[in-house]
Design an enzyme around this catalytic site. Sequence first.
Site, PDB file in Angstrom:
ATOM      1  CB  ALA A   1      25.086  40.945  39.308  1.00  0.00           C
ATOM      2  CG  ASN A   2      20.199  43.890  36.835  1.00  0.00           C
ATOM      3  OD1 ASN A   2      20.594  42.985  36.100  1.00  0.00           O
ATOM      4  ND2 ASN A   2      19.053  44.501  36.673  1.00  0.00           N
ATOM      5  NE  ARG A   3      26.529  49.878  36.455  1.00  0.00           N
ATOM      6  CZ  ARG A   3      27.817  49.595  36.403  1.00  0.00           C
ATOM      7  NH1 ARG A   3      28.539  49.503  37.507  1.00  0.00           N
ATOM      8  NH2 ARG A   3      28.418  49.396  35.250  1.00  0.00           N
ATOM      9  CB  SER A   4      21.281  46.850  42.961  1.00  0.00           C
ATOM     10  OG  SER A   4      20.534  47.150  44.121  1.00  0.00           O
TER      11      SER A   4
END
Length: 227
Positions: free
Chosen positions: A33-36
Amino acid sequence: LEQQDAPKPLAGKKAVVTSGPTHEPIDPVRYIANRSSGKQGHAIAEALAQAGADVTLVTGPVTLPDPAGVKVVRIETAREMLEAVQAALPADIAVCAAAVADWRTADEAGQKLKKDGSGVIPDLKLSENPDILATISKSGPMRPGLVIGFAAETENVTAHARAKRLRKGCDWILANDVAPATGTFGGDDNEICLISGDDETSDERWERQSKTGVARALSARIIKHFS
Ligand code: CTP
Ligand code: CA
């Protein structure tokens, strides 16, 4: 003004907004995942709904409450996000604020990968995810009239963002300076430059403000665009 008496300049307009990360499963318990946080995308969906638009918010896993007055579609992966966005078309406005994982595992394991004690590390093969912003920007007759993306950059912010706008084929890019010194990631403020043309003469630099401030400024700019 009471909420119900507020002007509705986007009444009759349909909008689709992406928000949050996507989760790309490695196995049943692990993901890429990406950080968000989803704060910016959710705030934009809410601001557009407050201006009277009919808003579908397509969101990856976040801990935020649903914004008021918005239809929320929850997804996990980039491919699910693309499908949900396409299902929400036709629309007049698309805002892609999600932090989509650029890659997924080529083969998701059906069972949990186990450390067998030998120290052998799994060799994950990756595939590229669909680019939702680029796909809808190039979707021919189904293309929303106004397609907006974000570019979170740590250096040469407007130059990278301008190149991204051309590559993806969207109308506007909100260039966001996320250099570590700005404290943007995990923080509540964003520093935005709206890029709508091929050179800097049309750049609009916004004051550093909260993510809800950015959402209201974007909604106001969209209203101006349609008026
Ligand atoms: N985006 C998208 N689908 C993807 C990747 C990105 O819709 N698979 C959208 C994001 O929501 C954002 C814009 O494209 O509006 C730019 O995302 P970004 O990650 O900055 O661009 P990339 O092309 O993935 O480039 P890179 O991560 O290498 O900077
Ligand atoms: Ca990316």
